[in-house]
Design a protein around this motif. Structure first.
Motif, PDB file in Angstrom:
ATOM      1  N   MET A   1      -1.969  -0.538 -16.434  1.00  0.00           N
ATOM      2  CA  MET A   1      -0.560  -1.209 -16.117  1.00  0.00           C
ATOM      3  C   MET A   1       0.378  -0.365 -16.472  1.00  0.00           C
ATOM      4  N   LEU A   2       0.194   0.312 -17.385  1.00  0.00           N
ATOM      5  CA  LEU A   2       1.357   1.160 -17.978  1.00  0.00           C
ATOM      6  C   LEU A   2       0.737   2.809 -17.866  1.00  0.00           C
ATOM      7  N   PRO A   3       2.018   3.667 -18.138  1.00  0.00           N
ATOM      8  CA  PRO A   3       1.303   5.135 -18.251  1.00  0.00           C
ATOM      9  C   PRO A   3       0.357   5.228 -19.486  1.00  0.00           C
ATOM     10  N   GLU A   4      -0.271   6.257 -19.514  1.00  0.00           N
ATOM     11  CA  GLU A   4      -1.154   6.432 -20.543  1.00  0.00           C
ATOM     12  C   GLU A   4      -0.560   6.939 -21.742  1.00  0.00           C
ATOM     13  N   ARG A   5       0.738   7.373 -21.754  1.00  0.00           N
ATOM     14  CA  ARG A   5       1.350   7.702 -22.949  1.00  0.00           C
ATOM     15  C   ARG A   5       1.645   6.580 -23.817  1.00  0.00           C
ATOM     16  N   LEU A   6       1.738   5.288 -23.135  1.00  0.00           N
ATOM     17  CA  LEU A   6       2.127   4.165 -23.904  1.00  0.00           C
ATOM     18  C   LEU A   6       0.903   3.227 -23.896  1.00  0.00           C
TER      19      LEU A   6
ATOM     20  N   GLU B   1      -9.981   3.993  -2.328  1.00  0.00           N
ATOM     21  CA  GLU B   1      -9.458   3.054  -1.084  1.00  0.00           C
ATOM     22  C   GLU B   1      -9.581   1.557  -1.490  1.00  0.00           C
ATOM     23  N   ALA B   2     -10.667   0.949  -2.236  1.00  0.00           N
ATOM     24  CA  ALA B   2     -10.507  -0.524  -2.856  1.00  0.00           C
ATOM     25  C   ALA B   2      -9.344  -0.701  -3.629  1.00  0.00           C
ATOM     26  N   ALA B   3      -8.942   0.227  -4.430  1.00  0.00           N
ATOM     27  CA  ALA B   3      -7.716   0.034  -5.048  1.00  0.00           C
ATOM     28  C   ALA B   3      -6.620  -0.020  -4.201  1.00  0.00           C
ATOM     29  N   PHE B   4      -6.362   1.085  -3.273  1.00  0.00           N
ATOM     30  CA  PHE B   4      -5.236   0.992  -2.510  1.00  0.00           C
ATOM     31  C   PHE B   4      -5.445  -0.018  -1.403  1.00  0.00           C
ATOM     32  N   ARG B   5      -6.187  -0.465  -1.128  1.00  0.00           N
ATOM     33  CA  ARG B   5      -6.281  -1.792  -0.425  1.00  0.00           C
ATOM     34  C   ARG B   5      -5.556  -3.138  -0.791  1.00  0.00           C
ATOM     35  N   TYR B   6      -5.710  -3.310  -2.079  1.00  0.00           N
ATOM     36  CA  TYR B   6      -5.071  -4.364  -2.890  1.00  0.00           C
ATOM     37  C   TYR B   6      -4.029  -3.843  -3.532  1.00  0.00           C
ATOM     38  N   GLY B   7      -3.213  -2.909  -3.070  1.00  0.00           N
ATOM     39  CA  GLY B   7      -1.953  -2.874  -3.559  1.00  0.00           C
ATOM     40  C   GLY B   7      -1.676  -2.125  -5.016  1.00  0.00           C
ATOM     41  N   PHE B   8      -2.769  -1.461  -5.496  1.00  0.00           N
ATOM     42  CA  PHE B   8      -2.922  -0.742  -6.936  1.00  0.00           C
ATOM     43  C   PHE B   8      -2.747   0.821  -6.383  1.00  0.00           C
ATOM     44  N   SER B   9      -2.363   1.636  -7.419  1.00  0.00           N
ATOM     45  CA  SER B   9      -2.130   2.917  -7.163  1.00  0.00           C
ATOM     46  C   SER B   9      -2.829   3.724  -8.554  1.00  0.00           C
ATOM     47  N   ASP B  10      -2.926   4.932  -8.383  1.00  0.00           N
ATOM     48  CA  ASP B  10      -3.758   5.815  -9.145  1.00  0.00           C
ATOM     49  C   ASP B  10      -2.746   6.956  -9.856  1.00  0.00           C
ATOM     50  N   GLU B  11      -1.457   6.448  -9.738  1.00  0.00           N
ATOM     51  CA  GLU B  11      -0.236   7.294 -10.007  1.00  0.00           C
ATOM     52  C   GLU B  11       1.009   6.741 -10.361  1.00  0.00           C
ATOM     53  N   PHE B  12       2.029   7.143 -11.220  1.00  0.00           N
ATOM     54  CA  PHE B  12       3.340   6.702 -11.473  1.00  0.00           C
ATOM     55  C   PHE B  12       4.335   7.509 -11.022  1.00  0.00           C
TER      56      PHE B  12
ATOM     57  N   ARG C   1       0.683  -1.430  -0.072  1.00  0.00           N
ATOM     58  CA  ARG C   1      -0.134  -0.063  -0.108  1.00  0.00           C
ATOM     59  C   ARG C   1       0.908   1.305  -0.016  1.00  0.00           C
ATOM     60  N   SER C   2       0.803   1.964  -1.074  1.00  0.00           N
ATOM     61  CA  SER C   2       1.460   3.394  -1.069  1.00  0.00           C
ATOM     62  C   SER C   2       0.545   4.625  -0.608  1.00  0.00           C
ATOM     63  N   HIS C   3      -0.704   4.473  -0.557  1.00  0.00           N
ATOM     64  CA  HIS C   3      -1.636   5.421  -0.205  1.00  0.00           C
ATOM     65  C   HIS C   3      -2.812   4.870   0.437  1.00  0.00           C
TER      66      HIS C   3
ATOM     67  N   VAL D   1      -6.575  -2.694 -13.770  1.00  0.00           N
ATOM     68  CA  VAL D   1      -7.857  -2.525 -12.888  1.00  0.00           C
ATOM     69  C   VAL D   1      -9.076  -1.746 -13.444  1.00  0.00           C
ATOM     70  N   TYR D   2     -10.075  -2.192 -13.595  1.00  0.00           N
ATOM     71  CA  TYR D   2     -11.277  -1.396 -14.280  1.00  0.00           C
ATOM     72  C   TYR D   2     -12.275  -1.256 -13.473  1.00  0.00           C
ATOM     73  N   PHE D   3     -12.818  -0.178 -12.981  1.00  0.00           N
ATOM     74  CA  PHE D   3     -13.653   0.369 -12.266  1.00  0.00           C
ATOM     75  C   PHE D   3     -14.831   0.945 -12.897  1.00  0.00           C
ATOM     76  N   PRO D   4     -15.942   0.889 -12.506  1.00  0.00           N
ATOM     77  CA  PRO D   4     -17.188   1.603 -13.341  1.00  0.00           C
ATOM     78  C   PRO D   4     -16.964   3.122 -13.638  1.00  0.00           C
ATOM     79  N   SER D   5     -16.032   3.769 -12.803  1.00  0.00           N
ATOM     80  CA  SER D   5     -15.802   5.163 -12.764  1.00  0.00           C
ATOM     81  C   SER D   5     -14.356   5.471 -13.506  1.00  0.00           C
ATOM     82  N   PHE D   6     -13.382   4.500 -13.852  1.00  0.00           N
ATOM     83  CA  PHE D   6     -12.072   4.689 -14.087  1.00  0.00           C
ATOM     84  C   PHE D   6     -11.596   3.339 -14.149  1.00  0.00           C
ATOM     85  N   ALA D   7     -10.235   3.579 -14.913  1.00  0.00           N
ATOM     86  CA  ALA D   7      -9.295   2.696 -14.848  1.00  0.00           C
ATOM     87  C   ALA D   7      -8.064   2.825 -14.340  1.00  0.00           C
ATOM     88  N   LEU D   8      -7.211   1.909 -13.834  1.00  0.00           N
ATOM     89  CA  LEU D   8      -5.828   2.200 -13.344  1.00  0.00           C
ATOM     90  C   LEU D   8      -5.274   1.214 -14.307  1.00  0.00           C
TER      91      LEU D   8
END
Length: 786
Positions: free
Chosen positions: A352-357, A247-258, A172-174, A343-350
């Motif tokens: 695996m790679l930065p959006e530029r790629l 918070e659901a994303a953070f709880r399982y070790g995912f992040s919304d930033e690189f 967890r980073s956040h 990771v895909y949520f109804p409101s947004f996606a996280l």
């Protein structure tokens, strides 16, 4: 006893693993191979032997590898690079082999799940088995979701428990919480009670007291001090849906930033493809390759083309060449491995790679040159109503998508409707449907199981609040892409298997016999049974699913059969895929959003670059060890993504009904348990619980027939239609309670049930369907079966 050279014979005593561990422990710091040999007074000629021994000790989780140095857990961590958490460099996450993450040894590495009361449980990385109890004084030394190492000890009443050893990875980073002020200090009360006490943060102008904020964790908890953090964003006020999903994303070790170094690497990728790169690849820009995706898709990682030839059909599957942009050992690679999946949520996606790629250079956008890896397949009729792959060629190419199509457009066109801007592709889509239907028939005859479990999509307003939930049915366009992706994945797997090349396979074991028996008993109680004399092959189970199709019990029985199956996972060892009836299978077609696919691309390129040279024994052993770690981590990250998505889906389902307490709905019994009935609301696609005690005095659960019997009252079974009132919604726990109003009893199907039979053990043919882009939305938990 140290390992000393035996001078008389020019031989050396075998290195003792216990002495190696003792040497690392005594050194109090991380050591390289040469230093370990010196500590043991061993000969430099034993370096290769020591390498093999250290790989085994790392697999057993007795030693930690940090770059080219080794240490014992909890010792030498600062010298080994723990400072990297603050130096801005993205490092490779730990690769825990399948054995170290499995219960049964003295030590276990697993995921800590803390309880609000302080204690916790360590869940094995395999995802199987119950957690190991960790007392509060140990659990508070890590954050909920961290990867920890514990010593397995005897606990209460002889049950196995854990004793904390070390944090292997801070997952967890956040966190998300509410900003509070106490005296002159500021604290954030975590949204997730499992995180424990409030987190101290520096004063900030970004948010005010009572605001919902996003916090970056700057210090994890230890034995002597609690965690600390800093506010990085204001998310709104408590109750904001965005905060709940994050918070659901953070709880399982995912992040919304690189991290900055990851974004910098992505930023250095050139916009234009170098001319030399174009010239060395096969040019496919003249083919009418098209992408077919959902309306809301943004990353296009596969394109397809079909034509008739002398043999029958040529299928070209072009996949984004992500490995060209993400090299091994880079910050981009380490971050992709850390996440493991998008990771895909109804409101947004996280991603695996930065959006530029992910949405830019790698995405197969129309009218833009893109690098790709290609599975070029030829199919011919097999004489049994299906087709077989007569030839397969894999190569690097460059392509230009002719169109960005949607499933809806293609399905409408194939149904005979006019879609003006896609009419030029009508002949192509007609050929695609022709080949796809033959592939479906071939797979069905082979014994692949085709579950019909429609997905539910949550539709949100501009404030991220649900306005409705709707089912997404699979149409012929979905089936075309599913079949073509399956064909490409199998072809690549056969390529690796035929050459005995190491890779990461997608495997699916045979069903759990006990769970499958329970399902068959339940199906028989509702009038559905295997054909007389039928075995437990995928073909027989498919016939059973055809019987169930169209019945009120279809959805629930399909789901229960799916639950009886083993979970598909990644492995460096190929054991085949039961669900797909495939002896060789892997994931090749989605490298933008899945790390195993990226790894397979990289392995293909390495194989081509070696030419005729084979890996030597040492290289092969090192690669297989790494692939074992990549496979184990990818499987665990996939399960984590599914859990995060389910938690978000359950939240939105509860939020949708929150302001409908007291309203009445028609529903259908979707599941029966000892503690009550789960009822799915018609047209709403949300489930809630009618508690057993509310059904009437003496209500009892009939486990064999999967029904609830009420003396002098109705009997509730799968498919029973009821009318309910929304009684209570608990957003924090994601619980929905219904009150039963009326029931419409329906007689159970009178189909004759087959007699109970004994099973003759047999290795069945291999089932399952592969959705190309499983964006799971809605409240029902589903297992990824690919």
């Amino acid at each position: 006893m140290t390992a000393r050279p035996c001078q008389a014979y020019g031989l050396y005593m075998q290195l003792d693993p216990e002495l190696v561990v003792a040497a690392l422990t005594e050194s109090r710091k991380a050591l390289g191979l040469g230093e370990i040999l010196t500590q043991l007074q061993a000969s430099p000629g034993q370096r290769t032997e020591l390498k093999r021994l250290m790989r085994e000790l790392v697999k057993q989780a007795r030693v930690v590898k940090d770059g080219k140095r080794f240490r014992v857990e909890g010792i030498g961590k600062d010298e080994a690079g723990a400072k990297g958490a603050d130096d801005g460099q993205t490092r490779e996450p730990p690769l825990i082999g399948s054995r170290a993450g499995r219960a049964g040894g003295r030590f276990l590495i697993g995921t800590l799940r803390r309880h609000a009361d302080g204690y916790g449980f360590v869940e094995p990385l395999t995802g199987r088995g119950s957690g190991y109890y960790l007392p509060a004084e140990d659990a508070r030394r890590a954050l909920d979701g961290d990867l920890v190492k514990v010593e397995v000890v005897e606990g209460f009443r002889g049950k196995p428990a854990g004793r904390f050893v070390d944090v292997v990875e801070r997952r967890r980073s956040h966190l998300v919480g509410t900003l509070l002020r106490q005296g002159r200090g500021y604290f954030v009360e975590p949204l997730n009670p499992a995180l424990g006490e409030a987190i101290p943060v520096p004063a900030t102008h970004q948010a005010g007291e009572g605001d919902l904020v996003k916090v970056r964790i700057t210090r994890g908890p230890t034995r002597k001090e609690s965690a600390a953090g800093e506010i990085v964003a204001r998310l709104g006020r408590p109750g904001d849906p965005l905060g709940e999903v994050l918070e659901a994303a953070f709880r399982y070790g995912f992040s919304d930033e690189f991290a900055a170094d990851v974004l910098a690497e992505a930023g250095r990728a050139p916009d234009a493809i170098p001319r030399a790169e174009l010239h060395r690849r096969r040019d496919l820009r003249s083919l009418r390759l098209v992408t077919i995706d959902g309306e809301d898709a943004r990353d296009f990682d596969d394109a397809v083309y079909v034509e008739r030839n002398r043999a029958g059909w040529r299928l070209v599957v072009a996949i984004a060449d992500v490995a060209h942009y993400v090299s091994a050992g880079t910050a981009l690679d380490f971050e992709a491995l850390r996440r493991g999946t998008s990771v895909y949520f109804p409101s947004f996606a996280l991603p695996m790679l930065p959006e530029r790629l992910s949405n830019g250079l790698c995405s197969l956008k129309p009218a833009e040159d893109r690098l790709c890896l290609v599975a070029d397949l030829v199919f011919e009729l097999d004489g049994a109503g299906g087709v077989r792959c007569a030839d397969a060629e894999l190569y690097e190419g460059v392509m230009r998508s002719a169109a960005r199509c949607t499933y809806t457009e293609v399905a409408e066109l194939l149904a005979g409707e006019t879609v003006l801007h896609r009419e030029f592709l009508r002949p192509d889509f007609t050929l695609m449907e022709e080949l796809a239907r033959l592939l479906i028939a071939t797979r069905g005859e082979r014994g692949a199981i085709d579950f019909d479990l429609p997905e539910v999509k949550v539709l949100l307003d501009e404030r991220h609040r649900p306005v409705r939930l709707e089912k997404r049915e699979r149409n012929i366009a979905h089936r075309i892409i599913e079949e073509f992706m399956l064909a490409a994945n199998e072809a690549v797997a056969r390529h690796f298997a035929a050459r005995a090349l190491p890779t990461v396979y997608r495997v699916h074991g045979e069903p759990d016999e006990e769970k499958l028996d329970s399902f068959l008993i339940l199906a028989r109680a509702h009038g559905f049974a295997l054909e007389p004399g039928g075995d437990l092959s995928g073909r027989s189970l498919n016939q059973l699913l055809k019987q169930i199709a169209g019945s009120p019990e279809q959805r629930t029985l399909n789901y229960l059969l799916l639950r009886s199956m083993m979970q598909a996972l990644y492995s460096s060892e190929n054991v085949g895929h039961f669900g797909l009836a495939a002896p060789h299978y892997l994931h090749f077609t989605s490298p933008i959003r899945r790390y195993p696919d990226l790894m397979v691309h990289r392995l293909l390129k390495e194989h081509w670059s070696r030419g005729a040279r084979s890996l030597d024994e040492e290289e092969s052993a090192q690669l297989e060890d790494r692939l074992d770690g990549v496979a184990a981590r990818s499987s665990e990250r996939e399960r984590a993504a599914m859990s995060a998505e389910r938690e978000a889906d359950a939240y939105f389902a509860a939020l949708f009904l929150k302001d409908k307490v007291g309203e009445e709905f028609d529903g259908v019994v979707a599941a029966v348990t000892p503690f009550g009935l789960f009822v799915e609301l018609k047209g709403v696609f949300v489930e809630g619980l009618v508690k057993a005690e509310a059904l009437g005095e003496g209500a009892s659960f009939d486990e064999e027939r999967h029904r609830m019997v009420v003396p002098r009252g109705p009997t509730f079974s799968l498919g029973t239609e009821v009318r309910v009132r929304v009684a209570n919604v608990n957003l924090a726990r994601r619980h929905i309670d219904f009150e039963l109003l009326t029931v419409e009893e329906r007689p159970v199907s009178a189909r004759p049930a087959a007699p109970a039979r004994s099973r003759t053990p047999r290795r069945p043919e291999r089932p399952d369907r592969e959705a190309k882009r499983p964006r799971r939305h809605g409240p029902k938990p589903r297992r990824r079966k690919r």
